[in-house]
Design a protein around this motif. Sequence first.
Motif, PDB file in Angstrom:
ATOM      1  N   LEU A 124       0.828  -1.201   0.000  1.00 33.28           N
ATOM      2  CA  LEU A 124       0.000   0.000   0.000  1.00 33.28           C
ATOM      3  C   LEU A 124       0.863   1.252   0.000  1.00 33.28           C
ATOM      4  CD1 LEU A 124      -2.859  -0.944   2.493  1.00 33.28           C
ATOM      5  CD2 LEU A 124      -3.124  -0.361   0.089  1.00 33.28           C
ATOM      6  N   ASP A 125       1.895   1.262   0.832  1.00 31.91           N
ATOM      7  CA  ASP A 125       2.786   2.417   0.885  1.00 31.91           C
ATOM      8  C   ASP A 125       3.491   2.640  -0.444  1.00 31.91           C
ATOM      9  OD1 ASP A 125       2.224   3.215   3.449  1.00 31.91           O
ATOM     10  OD2 ASP A 125       3.842   2.075   4.368  1.00 31.91           O
ATOM     11  N   SER A 126       3.875   1.546  -1.117  1.00 30.75           N
ATOM     12  CA  SER A 126       4.582   1.694  -2.387  1.00 30.75           C
ATOM     13  C   SER A 126       3.664   2.243  -3.470  1.00 30.75           C
ATOM     14  CB  SER A 126       5.175   0.348  -2.827  1.00 30.75           C
ATOM     15  OG  SER A 126       4.154  -0.553  -3.218  1.00 30.75           O
ATOM     16  N   VAL A 127       2.378   1.853  -3.436  1.00 33.75           N
ATOM     17  CA  VAL A 127       1.419   2.342  -4.428  1.00 33.75           C
ATOM     18  C   VAL A 127       1.028   3.791  -4.147  1.00 33.75           C
ATOM     19  CG1 VAL A 127      -0.933   2.074  -5.303  1.00 33.75           C
ATOM     20  CG2 VAL A 127       0.506   0.067  -4.978  1.00 33.75           C
ATOM     21  N   LEU A 128       0.776   4.088  -2.875  1.00 37.34           N
ATOM     22  CA  LEU A 128       0.326   5.436  -2.520  1.00 37.34           C
ATOM     23  C   LEU A 128       1.488   6.408  -2.358  1.00 37.34           C
ATOM     24  CD1 LEU A 128      -2.427   4.472   0.065  1.00 37.34           C
ATOM     25  CD2 LEU A 128      -2.662   4.861  -2.388  1.00 37.34           C
ATOM     26  N   GLY A 129       2.693   5.872  -2.048  1.00 37.46           N
ATOM     27  CA  GLY A 129       3.882   6.715  -1.942  1.00 37.46           C
ATOM     28  C   GLY A 129       3.707   7.831  -0.926  1.00 37.46           C
ATOM     29  N   ASN A 130       4.179   9.014  -1.291  1.00 40.85           N
ATOM     30  CA  ASN A 130       4.054  10.169  -0.389  1.00 40.85           C
ATOM     31  C   ASN A 130       2.862  11.036  -0.767  1.00 40.85           C
ATOM     32  OD1 ASN A 130       4.952  11.205  -2.774  1.00 40.85           O
ATOM     33  ND2 ASN A 130       6.770  12.251  -1.941  1.00 40.85           N
ATOM     34  N   ARG A 131       1.894  10.437  -1.457  1.00 42.40           N
ATOM     35  CA  ARG A 131       0.719  11.187  -1.878  1.00 42.40           C
ATOM     36  C   ARG A 131      -0.221  11.420  -0.702  1.00 42.40           C
ATOM     37  NH1 ARG A 131       0.256   6.461  -6.236  1.00 42.40           N
ATOM     38  NH2 ARG A 131       2.285   6.788  -7.180  1.00 42.40           N
ATOM     39  N   SER A 132      -0.938  12.504  -0.760  1.00 41.76           N
ATOM     40  CA  SER A 132      -1.891  12.834   0.285  1.00 41.76           C
ATOM     41  C   SER A 132      -3.270  13.015  -0.347  1.00 41.76           C
ATOM     42  CB  SER A 132      -1.467  14.112   1.014  1.00 41.76           C
ATOM     43  OG  SER A 132      -2.408  14.465   2.000  1.00 41.76           O
ATOM     44  N   TYR A 133      -4.265  12.331   0.195  1.00 44.29           N
ATOM     45  CA  TYR A 133      -5.622  12.398  -0.331  1.00 44.29           C
ATOM     46  C   TYR A 133      -6.526  13.128   0.652  1.00 44.29           C
ATOM     47  CZ  TYR A 133      -4.005   8.865  -3.646  1.00 44.29           C
ATOM     48  OH  TYR A 133      -3.297   8.189  -4.610  1.00 44.29           O
ATOM     49  N   ASP A 134      -7.633  13.632   0.148  1.00 45.01           N
ATOM     50  CA  ASP A 134      -8.579  14.325   1.017  1.00 45.01           C
ATOM     51  C   ASP A 134      -9.403  13.327   1.838  1.00 45.01           C
ATOM     52  OD1 ASP A 134      -7.804  16.846   0.106  1.00 45.01           O
ATOM     53  OD2 ASP A 134      -9.190  16.761  -1.587  1.00 45.01           O
ATOM     54  N   ARG A 135     -10.067  12.393   1.125  1.00 44.95           N
ATOM     55  CA  ARG A 135     -10.914  11.427   1.818  1.00 44.95           C
ATOM     56  C   ARG A 135     -10.661  10.037   1.261  1.00 44.95           C
ATOM     57  NH1 ARG A 135     -16.996  12.321   2.103  1.00 44.95           N
ATOM     58  NH2 ARG A 135     -16.814  11.423   4.181  1.00 44.95           N
ATOM     59  N   ALA A 136     -10.480   9.080   2.156  1.00 52.47           N
ATOM     60  CA  ALA A 136     -10.239   7.698   1.757  1.00 52.47           C
ATOM     61  C   ALA A 136     -11.343   6.807   2.308  1.00 52.47           C
ATOM     62  CB  ALA A 136      -8.882   7.219   2.261  1.00 52.47           C
ATOM     63  N   LEU A 137     -11.727   5.807   1.517  1.00 50.30           N
ATOM     64  CA  LEU A 137     -12.732   4.835   1.927  1.00 50.30           C
ATOM     65  C   LEU A 137     -12.132   3.437   1.828  1.00 50.30           C
ATOM     66  CD1 LEU A 137     -15.748   4.040   2.539  1.00 50.30           C
ATOM     67  CD2 LEU A 137     -16.035   3.851   0.055  1.00 50.30           C
ATOM     68  N   GLU A 138     -12.247   2.653   2.904  1.00 57.29           N
ATOM     69  CA  GLU A 138     -11.852   1.252   2.831  1.00 57.29           C
ATOM     70  C   GLU A 138     -13.102   0.387   2.838  1.00 57.29           C
ATOM     71  OE1 GLU A 138      -9.175  -2.273   4.887  1.00 57.29           O
ATOM     72  OE2 GLU A 138      -9.607  -0.468   6.046  1.00 57.29           O
ATOM     73  N   LEU A 139     -13.296  -0.357   1.765  1.00 53.84           N
ATOM     74  CA  LEU A 139     -14.426  -1.273   1.659  1.00 53.84           C
ATOM     75  C   LEU A 139     -14.069  -2.591   2.326  1.00 53.84           C
ATOM     76  CD1 LEU A 139     -17.242  -1.865   0.264  1.00 53.84           C
ATOM     77  CD2 LEU A 139     -15.880  -2.975  -1.530  1.00 53.84           C
ATOM     78  N   GLY A 140     -14.967  -3.086   3.199  1.00 54.11           N
ATOM     79  CA  GLY A 140     -14.694  -4.350   3.882  1.00 54.11           C
ATOM     80  C   GLY A 140     -13.534  -4.248   4.847  1.00 54.11           C
ATOM     81  N   CYS A 141     -13.584  -3.262   5.714  1.00 56.60           N
ATOM     82  CA  CYS A 141     -12.458  -2.967   6.615  1.00 56.60           C
ATOM     83  C   CYS A 141     -12.307  -4.002   7.727  1.00 56.60           C
ATOM     84  CB  CYS A 141     -12.615  -1.583   7.215  1.00 56.60           C
ATOM     85  SG  CYS A 141     -14.079  -1.395   8.264  1.00 56.60           S
TER      86      CYS A 141
END
Length: 258
Positions: free
Chosen positions: A65-82
């Motif tokens: 997950l860290d490698s895909v998202l890197g140092n990017r910052s998002y406003d709102r994140a949703l996890e389906l099936g948390c």
Amino acid sequence: MLLRGLRNPQQIPPFVVGTVFPESRWGPNWRKKDGFITFDDGGFAGGDPSRPELSARLYRESRHLDSVLGNRSYDRALELGCGYGRLTGWISEHAEETIGVDPNGDAIERARTLYPELEFEETLGQDLPFEDDSFDLIVSWNVLQHIPPDAVGEVASELRRVLAEGGTINCCEMTSGDGGRASWVRSRAEYESLFAPLTLVDVDERPAERTFEYANRGEAMVFERDGGAPRGIATSNRTRPVREHGPATLQKSSAESP
């Protein structure tokens, strides 16, 4: 199914109980309820029999997950099936606001206790209580594979609806092999069809430790919604064909890890 029973004879009694009483807690660590597959605490993340294996799996998944998202910052994140929030905290490191959803009320209560700083909602994936274009990051990690064929289209439609322009869906699912009684294996092409008109921009072999029964049978896919500058990253970084990573890449990454 017979071969799986011979490899894991300790699973035969739960299998029999689960077949006769599908909602029984004395059967497998997963159960069918109200048309969806859910899990007891020991059933999430593949039903790991030990904490060391769960720790190894969590390390590889969070590292991916860290490698895909890197140092990017998002406003709102949703996890389906948390579930009980196993990955929600890692996802929250990349977003100003993070919400986890799951139809399992017991798991949601556990998540709220373990991560009081995060938000969790008990809801079905095909009935998300959010407005259109609400999230610029959505993560579905080994979740869609547990949604029956008669409902997965509705869930994918809901995810597309709440995804903002320029947002991404990080989806990791089984794409080959036998899914057993609690999973439905779908090819990469099927997921592309489910998420159309989103664009598949990245594909990776699902990270898993060698002891995992379903290792090397899944893929992590990143889908992007057009219609605006991609959220959290420069536009120039995403104007590329689908990126694929194979076992050689993963072996190199593992060798470089501490």
